[in-house]
Motif scaffolding. Structure first.
Motif, PDB file in Angstrom:
ATOM      1  N   ASN A   5    -117.398 -56.284 -67.166  1.00 14.15           N
ATOM      2  CA  ASN A   5    -117.124 -56.615 -68.810  1.00 14.15           C
ATOM      3  C   ASN A   5    -117.025 -58.435 -68.493  1.00 14.15           C
ATOM      4  O   ASN A   5    -116.831 -58.185 -69.837  1.00 14.15           O
ATOM      5  CB  ASN A   5    -115.784 -56.061 -68.071  1.00 14.15           C
ATOM      6  N   TRP A  59    -112.406 -52.329 -73.130  1.00 10.84           N
ATOM      7  CA  TRP A  59    -111.825 -53.672 -73.159  1.00 10.84           C
ATOM      8  C   TRP A  59    -111.571 -53.854 -74.379  1.00 10.84           C
ATOM      9  O   TRP A  59    -111.343 -54.896 -74.639  1.00 10.84           O
ATOM     10  CB  TRP A  59    -112.991 -54.979 -72.239  1.00 10.84           C
ATOM     11  N   GLU A  78    -106.870 -56.561 -75.125  1.00 11.93           N
ATOM     12  CA  GLU A  78    -106.524 -57.130 -73.644  1.00 11.93           C
ATOM     13  C   GLU A  78    -105.177 -56.964 -73.565  1.00 11.93           C
ATOM     14  O   GLU A  78    -103.463 -56.530 -74.789  1.00 11.93           O
ATOM     15  CB  GLU A  78    -106.491 -57.978 -73.648  1.00 11.93           C
ATOM     16  N   THR A 136    -104.857 -53.148 -68.953  1.00 15.20           N
ATOM     17  CA  THR A 136    -106.810 -53.673 -69.004  1.00 15.20           C
ATOM     18  C   THR A 136    -106.500 -54.891 -68.225  1.00 15.20           C
ATOM     19  O   THR A 136    -107.743 -54.346 -67.652  1.00 15.20           O
ATOM     20  CB  THR A 136    -106.722 -54.269 -70.740  1.00 15.20           C
ATOM     21  N   CYS A 137    -105.721 -55.540 -68.013  1.00 14.02           N
ATOM     22  CA  CYS A 137    -106.316 -56.367 -66.860  1.00 14.02           C
ATOM     23  C   CYS A 137    -105.514 -55.605 -65.555  1.00 14.02           C
ATOM     24  O   CYS A 137    -107.226 -55.976 -64.713  1.00 14.02           O
ATOM     25  CB  CYS A 137    -104.932 -57.495 -66.547  1.00 14.02           C
ATOM     26  N   CYS A 185    -109.245 -53.872 -65.263  1.00  9.47           N
ATOM     27  CA  CYS A 185    -109.974 -54.440 -64.157  1.00  9.47           C
ATOM     28  C   CYS A 185    -110.274 -55.061 -63.299  1.00  9.47           C
ATOM     29  O   CYS A 185    -110.936 -55.066 -62.389  1.00  9.47           O
ATOM     30  CB  CYS A 185    -109.723 -56.397 -65.614  1.00  9.47           C
ATOM     31  N   TYR A 186    -108.823 -55.648 -62.523  1.00  7.52           N
ATOM     32  CA  TYR A 186    -109.037 -56.134 -61.024  1.00  7.52           C
ATOM     33  C   TYR A 186    -109.154 -54.344 -60.239  1.00  7.52           C
ATOM     34  O   TYR A 186    -109.858 -55.382 -59.289  1.00  7.52           O
ATOM     35  CB  TYR A 186    -107.543 -56.471 -60.977  1.00  7.52           C
ATOM     36  N   ARG A 229    -112.693 -54.129 -60.217  1.00  7.37           N
ATOM     37  CA  ARG A 229    -113.542 -54.941 -59.025  1.00  7.37           C
ATOM     38  C   ARG A 229    -112.597 -55.135 -57.242  1.00  7.37           C
ATOM     39  O   ARG A 229    -114.144 -55.002 -56.491  1.00  7.37           O
ATOM     40  CB  ARG A 229    -113.502 -56.495 -59.586  1.00  7.37           C
ATOM     41  N   GLN A 245    -105.241 -66.108 -64.256  1.00  6.94           N
ATOM     42  CA  GLN A 245    -105.144 -65.427 -63.636  1.00  6.94           C
ATOM     43  C   GLN A 245    -103.574 -64.842 -63.516  1.00  6.94           C
ATOM     44  O   GLN A 245    -102.678 -65.220 -63.530  1.00  6.94           O
ATOM     45  CB  GLN A 245    -106.298 -65.309 -62.740  1.00  6.94           C
ATOM     46  N   CYS A 271    -111.538 -65.700 -69.992  1.00  4.54           N
ATOM     47  CA  CYS A 271    -111.392 -65.372 -69.110  1.00  4.54           C
ATOM     48  C   CYS A 271    -112.342 -63.947 -69.091  1.00  4.54           C
ATOM     49  O   CYS A 271    -113.500 -64.645 -67.576  1.00  4.54           O
ATOM     50  CB  CYS A 271    -110.226 -64.092 -69.018  1.00  4.54           C
ATOM     51  N   ALA A 272    -113.424 -63.456 -69.658  1.00  4.41           N
ATOM     52  CA  ALA A 272    -114.373 -62.590 -69.319  1.00  4.41           C
ATOM     53  C   ALA A 272    -114.688 -61.629 -70.425  1.00  4.41           C
ATOM     54  O   ALA A 272    -115.261 -61.918 -71.733  1.00  4.41           O
ATOM     55  CB  ALA A 272    -114.609 -62.280 -68.024  1.00  4.41           C
ATOM     56  N   CYS A 273    -113.137 -60.589 -70.412  1.00  2.00           N
ATOM     57  CA  CYS A 273    -113.665 -59.455 -71.160  1.00  2.00           C
ATOM     58  C   CYS A 273    -113.834 -60.525 -73.059  1.00  2.00           C
ATOM     59  O   CYS A 273    -114.289 -60.995 -73.345  1.00  2.00           O
ATOM     60  CB  CYS A 273    -112.492 -58.293 -71.577  1.00  2.00           C
ATOM     61  N   SER A 292    -110.893 -61.395 -74.317  1.00  2.00           N
ATOM     62  CA  SER A 292    -110.738 -63.487 -74.146  1.00  2.00           C
ATOM     63  C   SER A 292    -111.322 -63.544 -74.551  1.00  2.00           C
ATOM     64  O   SER A 292    -110.827 -64.953 -74.793  1.00  2.00           O
ATOM     65  CB  SER A 292    -110.356 -63.244 -72.611  1.00  2.00           C
TER      66      SER A 292
HETATM   67  S1  SF4 Z   1    -111.662 -60.185 -68.385  1.00  2.00           S
HETATM   68 FE1  SF4 Z   1    -109.462 -60.932 -68.287  1.00  2.00          FE
HETATM   69  S2  SF4 Z   1    -108.144 -61.014 -70.288  1.00  2.00           S
HETATM   70 FE2  SF4 Z   1    -109.891 -59.317 -69.635  1.00  2.00          FE
HETATM   71  S3  SF4 Z   1    -109.159 -57.592 -68.574  1.00  2.00           S
HETATM   72 FE3  SF4 Z   1    -110.430 -59.140 -67.267  1.00  2.00          FE
HETATM   73  S4  SF4 Z   1    -107.617 -59.899 -66.444  1.00  2.00           S
HETATM   74 FE4  SF4 Z   1    -107.682 -59.460 -68.573  1.00  2.00          FE
END
Ligand code: SF4
Length: 178
Positions: free
Chosen positions: A39, A77, A80, A84-85, A88-89, A92, A118, A165-167, A170
């Motif tokens: 993401n 995504w 947030e 959602t985090c 996401c965790y 992965r 994080q 962060c990534a999404c 963020s």
């Molecule tokens: S990318 Fe970062 S901010 Fe977005 S959902 Fe994942 S952990 Fe949360």
């Protein structure tokens, strides 16, 4: 300790965070990298982070595995939140745990445990749950102590270092004050 008997699959979210993790792991563990970060917004950013991770694996002569290429679902995504985090965790970490199990690694762990940005306790808790559920050992370590050292070392060597962060949420929070 025989390194070859301690095969660790490290989920690598980016090169700078994995540098902190490697400061803890390199002495006692035989580490391979696993890339699964679907993401990251947007594709250019995804590519920059992945290329940087591959470059770091080559520098350390570490095997680099990846699950899949960029797959982005904007809707999931968009907002947030802790939930959602969590999702996401979970996505992965479940992927890395299953790969570790199927490929006879002794442990899985993640470079997400390196960043002070994080949700460290949540990453740990989810990893422990997945470990019990999938019957594959999770190697917990608090890599945060080496976060700035690892990041600065790689920055000086010219590695890409990201600013969010990534999404996409963020990204917006970092650059658009949303
Ligand atoms: S990318 Fe970062 S901010 Fe977005 S959902 Fe994942 S952990 Fe949360």
């Amino acid at each position: 300790m025989n390194k070859s008997q301690n095969k660790v699959l490290l989920h690598i979210c980016c090169a700078p965070c994995s540098a902190s993790s490697m400061k803890v792991l390199h002495t006692n563990y035989n580490v391979s990298f696993y890339w699964y970060n679907p993401n990251i917004w947007d594709f250019d950013e995804y590519k920059k982070r992945k290329d940087s991770a591959i470059k770091y694996a080559k520098e350390l002569n570490i095997t680099f595995y990846e699950h899949q290429n960029f797959v982005y679902n904007y809707k999931i995504w968009e907002k947030e939140s802790l939930e959602t985090c969590k999702l996401c965790y979970c996505l992965r970490l479940a992927k890395v745990a299953l790969f570790a199990k199927s490929n006879n690694f002794d442990f899985f762990t993640t470079s997400l445990l390196s960043s002070p940005y994080q949700k460290h306790d949540l990453v740990k808790q989810i990893s422990e749950n997945i470990s019990s559920q999938y019957l594959v050992k999770f190697l917990y370590a608090d890599f945060r102590e080496f976060f700035y050292e690892g990041k600065n070392e790689l920055k000086q060597k010219g590695y890409y270092t990201q600013k969010y962060c990534a999404c996409n949420k963020s990204y917006k929070e970092r650059f658009e004050n949303k």
